[in-house]
Design an enzyme around this catalytic site. Sequence first.
Site, PDB file in Angstrom:
ATOM      1  CG  HIS A 126      -5.233  10.006   1.125  1.00  0.00           C
ATOM      2  ND1 HIS A 126      -5.500  10.108   2.500  1.00  0.00           N
ATOM      3  CD2 HIS A 126      -4.081  10.431   1.168  1.00  0.00           C
ATOM      4  CE1 HIS A 126      -4.411  10.180   3.249  1.00  0.00           C
ATOM      5  NE2 HIS A 126      -3.456  10.257   2.167  1.00  0.00           N
ATOM      6  CD  GLU A 168       2.706  11.926   0.505  1.00  0.00           C
ATOM      7  OE1 GLU A 168       3.388  12.613  -0.331  1.00  0.00           O
ATOM      8  OE2 GLU A 168       1.911  12.533   1.216  1.00  0.00           O
TER       9      GLU A 168
END
Length: 199
Positions: free
Chosen positions: A13, A84
């Site tokens: 990202h 994550e």
Amino acid sequence: MAQTLPRIYLARHGETDWTISGRHTGHTDIPLTKLGEHNAVLLGERLKGLTFAAVYTSPLQRASRTCELAGFGAVAQKDPDLMEWHYGDYEGRTTGDIQKARPDWNIFRDGCPGGETIDEVAARAHRVVIRLKATNTGNTLLFSHGHFLRFVAAGWLGLPAIDARFFLLRPTSLSILGYEHDLSEPVIRLWNDDGHVES
């Protein structure tokens, strides 16, 4: 004619305020910065012209927004396995701050109290790798996070989870997993390429 071997494209990202400050960002759902959004568009330019049999994204907005701005939001499937690492008590803290109390702390060896264990993160990555290796036709694109994608790379190569520490990833970077001669020879074809990113 030889069959074209599939490739797995890994997109980390874009930049957030916490990537700038080095704070561990697990499940805290924070947005991209303006530069992070801009670089996500540039990542889309980098990927233009490529076709993917499947696109997956972490449901956290910093990954799903990167996916959207890169031009794949309409076809991406959200996959919670791509989230994550859950950093527990170390969420929002920097490595330097943590090491004031634990000078020899290393996340890939010592983990995070109150969060996911290293084995739990590695198990999620293993599930992702198993699914990717079962897909033998067409390329796949994943939008995910820095630490988690490092576990995916280690798992792809059959390395121990602790070896994820060797695979550094910058925001909005592009990496490619693939094979050498056949499906029994997984390799890294490209790693942490951020030549399309503006700083």
